[in-house]
Design an enzyme around this catalytic site. Sequence first.
Site, short mmCIF file in Angstrom:
data_model
loop_
_atom_site.label_atom_id
_atom_site.label_comp_id
_atom_site.label_asym_id
_atom_site.label_seq_id
_atom_site.Cartn_x
_atom_site.Cartn_y
_atom_site.Cartn_z
N GLU A 153 4.84 5.06 4.62
CA GLU A 153 4.75 6.33 5.07
C GLU A 153 3.08 6.52 5.01
OE1 GLU A 153 6.54 9.18 5.32
OE2 GLU A 153 8.33 8.63 4.27
N HIS B 297 6.63 5.79 9.16
CA HIS B 297 6.82 7.15 8.85
C HIS B 297 5.81 7.69 8.87
CE1 HIS B 297 11.19 6.30 7.24
NE2 HIS B 297 10.56 5.25 7.02
#
Length: 187
Positions: A117, A35
Amino acid sequence: MQLDPCSGWCDGVRHCPSPNFNQRPLGEVSLLVIHNISLPPGEFGTGKVQAFFQNRLDAAEHPYFAGIANLQVSAHFYIERDGVVTQFVGCNERAWHAGQSRFAERENCNDFSLGIELEGTDDLPFTGVQYVALIELVQQLQATYPAITLARMCGHSDIAPGRKTDPGSAFDWTRLRAALQQDKELK
């Protein structure tokens, strides 16, 4: 950096436990989802991602925060622009990063995936030190969870098309896969 397979926590990285997790229904870890995130969008080094994943984001602090402050979201790991790695959820637990998702005809990717992330945006190149940290982290994850093969690494956009766009066109999949393949060949 060293992943403890029993606890699912990585030594040598920052720990910032999130309350946003639960148990995996089958205990399986067989997918890695990449992400990107920045809070506020396009701003780096603010510490707001950490606050967001810990349900401490102040909705009044920025107009964008008002729409997300009540969401309960987490990821297993977060890699900042300077390469610092933070872990929010143990790998043996189910972090809440994928949302409504599907991979290889299976729904609910949170059940069997790890989420990483990267601090960034869809269209701004990620830093070299982020790739170095990401590659080292993925090597640790693959050593513990061998079902995470190169074919079972994807972007959020791949498992939630039309809903998500990250990690975006700026993410260098070739760089990641080449480094991991080279490491595999050396072993």
